[in-house]
Scaffold this motif. Structure first.
Motif, PDB file in Angstrom:
ATOM      1  N   LEU A 192     -10.080  -0.081  -5.322  1.00 51.76           N
ATOM      2  CA  LEU A 192      -8.999  -0.301  -4.413  1.00 51.76           C
ATOM      3  C   LEU A 192      -9.659  -0.614  -3.016  1.00 51.76           C
ATOM      4  N   VAL A 207       0.832  -1.255   0.028  1.00 56.35           N
ATOM      5  CA  VAL A 207       0.002   0.135   0.037  1.00 56.35           C
ATOM      6  C   VAL A 207       0.962   1.303   0.011  1.00 56.35           C
ATOM      7  N   VAL A 259      -5.601  -2.974   1.570  1.00 57.28           N
ATOM      8  CA  VAL A 259      -5.988  -1.533   1.497  1.00 57.28           C
ATOM      9  C   VAL A 259      -7.229  -1.364   2.540  1.00 57.28           C
ATOM     10  N   THR A 290      -9.797   6.707  -0.820  1.00 55.38           N
ATOM     11  CA  THR A 290      -9.243   5.588  -1.812  1.00 55.38           C
ATOM     12  C   THR A 290     -10.275   5.381  -2.857  1.00 55.38           C
ATOM     13  N   GLU A 312      -2.336   4.388  -3.014  1.00 54.13           N
ATOM     14  CA  GLU A 312      -3.742   3.595  -3.030  1.00 54.13           C
ATOM     15  C   GLU A 312      -4.364   4.222  -1.742  1.00 54.13           C
TER      16      GLU A 312
END
Length: 306
Positions: free
Chosen positions: A287, A94, A293, A283, A143
């Motif tokens: 994602l 990430v 994430v 985000t 991300e």
């Protein structure tokens, strides 16, 4: 289209020399092997086997396909294992972008928990103020973006300070409502007041922060009936506090920014009316379904609650 399952059958037939032997090795029936070989020859557009009585030989095309099948299947297996590791949080990456006060307060706790719970994952960090951090998210350079906005600020002031733009296309995880406090020199006449109306600071020299924070400061002061005289502007919060501590002006800073800053020579005051900024993690929708994430967002939210 050539399918991986058909390549596995072809390799078994080539290794064993017959459909029935390949079926035994693969744990299926001989008709199933025959059907899959017909499908593979249809996809290849050319015969792959020469059948002569009980003997079965590969054509030149068949030999070429078997030669490549090993690498294709090995690569596919490696890809499946890597995806499974990412899905199971045994690995994954990430890239996190945060504004400085978030980097020094929320991020360290969240990253420490991620490393403890999922040591195979990696989270990297770079700093950028919004809207730059949000632009990095949309352009694929990260991300997760930590960002903030001032709900009280008009759209015109937001745009003038470099903000603006909606977050409707993003997945938003609320983290905290960050109260702004006044910072004055310890010897200031209002230092012991505890709480002040922002209009009481109208005649003071001001030290302002990032462009968006400056825009917010100007709008808040103008709503209180005055325009602040900004003598200094800096994105660095320790510098803001240092300038205040040296008696060079007053400031309004988020509480989050003061968590990791020494306030030597300065003291804080509650500002009335209360002003807050909304701190969020952002985000992209696709994602948000990636396990690493989601796990990082969860840790950021837990750090904010603490």
């Amino acid at each position: 289209m050539i399918e991986a399952r058909h390549l596995r059958v072809l390799r078994a037939v080539a290794a064993t020399g017959s459909f029935s032997a390949a079926a035994r090795e693969l744990g299926c029936t001989q008709p199933a092997v025959s059907q899959q070989m017909k499908a593979l020859e249809g996809a290849a557009g050319t015969p792959l086997l020469i059948r002569s009585g009980r003997e079965m030989r590969l054509t030149e095309a068949g030999r070429a396909l078997v030669r490549h099948a090993g690498g294709i299947l090995a690569g596919l297996t490696a890809a499946e294992e890597e995806v499974a590791a990412i899905a199971g949080l045994r690995s994954g990456r990430v890239r996190l972008v945060s504004f400085p006060s978030g980097s020094s307060t929320l991020v360290p706790m969240a990253l420490a928990e991620m490393r403890a719970a999922h040591p195979g994952t990696r989270v990297s960090l770079v700093e950028a103020e919004p809207p730059g951090s949000v632009e990095m998210l949309r352009s694929g350079d990260c991300e997760i973006a930590l960002a903030f906005r001032y709900p009280q600020v008009s759209a015109e002031a937001e745009a003038a300070s470099g903000g603006g733009g909606e977050w409707d296309d993003l997945v938003l995880r609320p983290l905290l409502s960050d109260r702004l406090v006044g910072v004055v020199p310890e010897g200031h006449k209002l230092a012991g007041a505890g709480a002040v109306g922002i209009a009481e600071l109208a005649g003071e020299p001001w030290i302002a922060g990032c462009p968006r924070c400056r825009g917010h400061l100007v709008e808040v002061c103008e709503s209180a009936g005055f325009t602040p005289r900004i003598d200094f502007a800096t994105d660095d919060y320790p510098t803001v506090v240092g300038l205040v501590g040296a008696g060079l002006g007053v400031a309004v800073l988020p509480e989050l920014a003061l968590e990791s800053v020494r306030t030597k020579g300065a003291t804080t005051l509650e500002v009335e009316p209360a002003v807050r900024r909304e701190v969020v993690a952002l985000t992209l929708p696709d994602l948000a379904r990636v396990p690493v994430v989601t796990a990082t967002l969860d840790r950021l939210e837990r750090a904010a609650r603490r």
